[in-house]
Write a protein that holds these residues in place. Structure first.
Motif, PDB file in Angstrom:
ATOM      1  N   ARG A  50       0.814  -1.228   0.000  1.00  0.00           N
ATOM      2  CA  ARG A  50       0.000   0.000   0.000  1.00  0.00           C
ATOM      3  C   ARG A  50       0.844   1.274   0.000  1.00  0.00           C
ATOM      4  NH1 ARG A  50      -3.956  -2.379   3.602  1.00  0.00           N
ATOM      5  NH2 ARG A  50      -3.336  -1.215   5.447  1.00  0.00           N
ATOM      6  N   LEU A  51       2.148   1.166   0.267  1.00  0.00           N
ATOM      7  CA  LEU A  51       2.978   2.370   0.408  1.00  0.00           C
ATOM      8  C   LEU A  51       3.125   3.103  -0.920  1.00  0.00           C
ATOM      9  CD1 LEU A  51       5.865   1.040   2.680  1.00  0.00           C
ATOM     10  CD2 LEU A  51       3.983   2.568   3.341  1.00  0.00           C
ATOM     11  N   SER A  52       2.842   4.392  -0.906  1.00  0.00           N
ATOM     12  CA  SER A  52       3.109   5.211  -2.090  1.00  0.00           C
ATOM     13  C   SER A  52       4.391   6.023  -1.894  1.00  0.00           C
ATOM     14  CB  SER A  52       1.932   6.151  -2.372  1.00  0.00           C
ATOM     15  OG  SER A  52       1.729   7.021  -1.269  1.00  0.00           O
ATOM     16  N   HIS A  53       4.650   6.473  -0.663  1.00  0.00           N
ATOM     17  CA  HIS A  53       5.800   7.328  -0.379  1.00  0.00           C
ATOM     18  C   HIS A  53       6.477   6.899   0.925  1.00  0.00           C
ATOM     19  CE1 HIS A  53       3.261   9.724  -3.024  1.00  0.00           C
ATOM     20  NE2 HIS A  53       4.322  10.432  -3.342  1.00  0.00           N
ATOM     21  N   VAL A  54       7.801   6.929   0.912  1.00  0.00           N
ATOM     22  CA  VAL A  54       8.577   6.633   2.115  1.00  0.00           C
ATOM     23  C   VAL A  54       9.440   7.860   2.418  1.00  0.00           C
ATOM     24  CG1 VAL A  54      10.336   5.134   3.142  1.00  0.00           C
ATOM     25  CG2 VAL A  54       8.636   4.162   1.566  1.00  0.00           C
TER      26      VAL A  54
ATOM     27  N   ASP B 232       9.092  24.769   3.169  1.00  0.00           N
ATOM     28  CA  ASP B 232       9.445  23.453   3.728  1.00  0.00           C
ATOM     29  C   ASP B 232       8.639  22.300   3.129  1.00  0.00           C
ATOM     30  OD1 ASP B 232      11.202  24.738   5.586  1.00  0.00           O
ATOM     31  OD2 ASP B 232       9.476  25.157   6.877  1.00  0.00           O
ATOM     32  N   VAL B 233       7.890  22.542   2.055  1.00  0.00           N
ATOM     33  CA  VAL B 233       7.044  21.480   1.502  1.00  0.00           C
ATOM     34  C   VAL B 233       7.906  20.467   0.748  1.00  0.00           C
ATOM     35  CG1 VAL B 233       5.165  20.917  -0.084  1.00  0.00           C
ATOM     36  CG2 VAL B 233       5.010  22.944   1.362  1.00  0.00           C
ATOM     37  N   VAL B 234       7.765  19.223   1.172  1.00  0.00           N
ATOM     38  CA  VAL B 234       8.507  18.118   0.573  1.00  0.00           C
ATOM     39  C   VAL B 234       7.615  17.395  -0.438  1.00  0.00           C
ATOM     40  CG1 VAL B 234       9.503  15.856   1.137  1.00  0.00           C
ATOM     41  CG2 VAL B 234       9.980  17.814   2.611  1.00  0.00           C
ATOM     42  N   HIS B 235       6.347  17.255  -0.071  1.00  0.00           N
ATOM     43  CA  HIS B 235       5.402  16.544  -0.937  1.00  0.00           C
ATOM     44  C   HIS B 235       4.019  17.178  -0.773  1.00  0.00           C
ATOM     45  CE1 HIS B 235       3.462  13.336  -3.071  1.00  0.00           C
ATOM     46  NE2 HIS B 235       2.647  13.141  -2.070  1.00  0.00           N
ATOM     47  N   ASP B 236       3.331  17.383  -1.909  1.00  0.00           N
ATOM     48  CA  ASP B 236       2.058  18.108  -1.874  1.00  0.00           C
ATOM     49  C   ASP B 236       1.004  17.393  -2.706  1.00  0.00           C
ATOM     50  OD1 ASP B 236       0.342  20.133  -1.235  1.00  0.00           O
ATOM     51  OD2 ASP B 236       1.249  21.632  -2.550  1.00  0.00           O
ATOM     52  N   GLU B 237      -0.163  17.136  -2.121  1.00  0.00           N
ATOM     53  CA  GLU B 237      -1.299  16.563  -2.868  1.00  0.00           C
ATOM     54  C   GLU B 237      -2.547  17.381  -2.554  1.00  0.00           C
ATOM     55  OE1 GLU B 237      -1.917  12.342  -2.700  1.00  0.00           O
ATOM     56  OE2 GLU B 237       0.234  11.937  -2.607  1.00  0.00           O
TER      57      GLU B 237
ATOM     58  N   VAL C 291       3.264  17.027   3.044  1.00  0.00           N
ATOM     59  CA  VAL C 291       4.287  16.673   4.026  1.00  0.00           C
ATOM     60  C   VAL C 291       5.343  17.760   3.963  1.00  0.00           C
ATOM     61  CG1 VAL C 291       6.063  14.988   4.681  1.00  0.00           C
ATOM     62  CG2 VAL C 291       3.852  14.195   3.802  1.00  0.00           C
ATOM     63  N   ARG C 292       5.691  18.336   5.129  1.00  0.00           N
ATOM     64  CA  ARG C 292       6.751  19.333   5.183  1.00  0.00           C
ATOM     65  C   ARG C 292       7.900  18.777   5.995  1.00  0.00           C
ATOM     66  NH1 ARG C 292       4.381  23.406   8.116  1.00  0.00           N
ATOM     67  NH2 ARG C 292       5.912  24.959   7.535  1.00  0.00           N
ATOM     68  N   GLY C 293       9.097  19.280   5.739  1.00  0.00           N
ATOM     69  CA  GLY C 293      10.264  18.771   6.454  1.00  0.00           C
ATOM     70  C   GLY C 293      11.321  19.841   6.611  1.00  0.00           C
ATOM     71  N   ARG C 294      12.093  19.743   7.683  1.00  0.00           N
ATOM     72  CA  ARG C 294      13.219  20.640   7.934  1.00  0.00           C
ATOM     73  C   ARG C 294      14.339  19.832   8.557  1.00  0.00           C
ATOM     74  NH1 ARG C 294      12.941  26.789   9.987  1.00  0.00           N
ATOM     75  NH2 ARG C 294      11.483  27.544   8.432  1.00  0.00           N
TER      76      ARG C 294
END
Ligand SMILES: [Zn+2]
Ligand SMILES: [Zn+2]
Length: 346
Positions: free
Chosen positions: A47-51, A146-151, A156-159
């Motif tokens: 089921r994983l789309s993103h890691v 800081d946006v890493v992935h956007d839908e 998901v944001r990251g720093r």
């Protein structure tokens, strides 16, 4: 009104760190960190789309092989994010095996790897089973806010935080949540069903009033179906409220600059998963190992205004003493000065 996400730790608090975030309404999931993931069932890994990998110490990355073995020949694509050197490290992992037959597998697997740069932006590379996982350069990408992935429904944001090496702290943000007026639903004579999820999705993604929704439902008289426009159904929506935010914070030192970084990224987070590796009596050891104590984790949770906190990544030296770590974190989080091992006076 339920949340989009169902987050849970992959292992118990003494096991390798990892957070599995299931989607309640879809057959998909996200994974944060890739250590020992053998407790996850193959269908959960499929089921994983993103890691999202925080850093590549073994306890956060040794599960790459297991994941690859489960999905190879069965899954078409997986996206993986990591910090500096991530593309090289994925490439080296893949080059450690002999791939003389995988190009003939019916299902092609593409690993879409994204390396986040410490100064912003990032690099991308693709590894396809059809090309025996030879590295193909992808386009570099930019990053703002800081946006890493956007839908459409979440981001998901990251720093980067300091763990002697750069390590990514992540926050998963559901963009908004739709509250349905149950009484209006009943007055209309319809019951909830998959169509309601479709309506919520249409409203959240800004679909026009004319967009059709197939309203299907079942009651004691049997199955019913009708087509309605989003505009006709909008009155069933009571409100659109802010979505859930979940922080995933591991591994880091207790420094003011790390705390400030986390404050920028995830202030007022609804649910915080945070490492609590040592008891505060061993904080000198924690400093040498570049990890937090449970008290320091609680102080950070308090600074962030976290509404719920789950401590994890306990050192094996406290096996059998998890209650002491949890109590110490809670005491600092709630602002009571209970000693480690005592229950906080809430
Ligand atoms: Zn580490
Ligand atoms: Zn670790």
């Amino acid at each position: 009104m339920h949340a989009l996400f169902d987050p849970r730790l992959v292992n118990d608090a003494f096991g390798d760190p990892g957070l599995y975030v299931d989607f309640r309404d879809e057959r998909r999931a996200l994974l944060f960190d890739l250590g020992d993931i053998t407790r996850l069932l193959p269908r959960q890994l499929m089921r994983l789309s993103h890691v999202f990998v925080t850093h590549t110490h073994m306890d956060h990355f040794c599960g790459f092989d297991h994941l690859l073995r489960v999905i190879l020949g069965r899954k078409a694509c997986i996206v993986m994010f990591g910090g500096p050197d991530f593309l090289d490290q994925i490439e080296h992992k893949l080059r450690a095996y002999t791939w003389n037959v995988v190009h003939r597998y019916e299902v092609e697997l593409v690993i879409d790897a994204r390396e986040l740069g410490v100064g912003g932006g990032g690099q991308r590379a693709l590894f396809s089973s059809r090309r025996r996982f030879a590295r193909e350069a992808g386009a570099s990408f930019g990053r703002s806010d800081d946006v890493v992935h956007d839908e459409a429904t979440f981001r998901v944001r990251g720093r980067f935080v300091d763990h002697d090496i750069p390590c990514v702290a992540y926050v998963i943000e559901e963009k908004a949540r739709v509250k349905v007026a149950k009484d209006r639903l009943e007055a209309q004579g319809v019951s909830a069903g998959a169509w309601l999820r479709e309506l919520k999705h249409a409203v959240l993604t800004g679909a026009p009033d004319e967009a059709p929704i197939q309203v299907l439902w079942r009651d004691r008289h049997g199955e019913h179906a009708m087509t309605r426009q989003v505009g006709e159904l909008r009155h069933l929506i009571l409100a659109i409220v802010p979505g859930q935010r979940i922080g995933y914070v591991t591994d880091l030192r207790y420094t003011e600059s790390n705390v400030e970084t986390l404050s920028h990224l995830m202030h007022d987070v609804d649910l915080l998963f945070i490492e609590s590796v040592f008891l505060d009596e061993d904080k000198a050891h924690g400093l040498r190992k570049n990890h937090l104590t449970a008290r320091q984790a609680g102080l950070i949770a308090r600074r962030l205004g976290a509404r719920a906190v789950v401590p994890f990544h306990f050192s094996p030296r406290y096996e059998g003493r998890s209650a002491a770590l949890i109590a110490e974190m809670q005491a600092a989080w709630s602002g009571t000065s209970a000693l480690a091992g005592q229950r906080p006076n809430l």
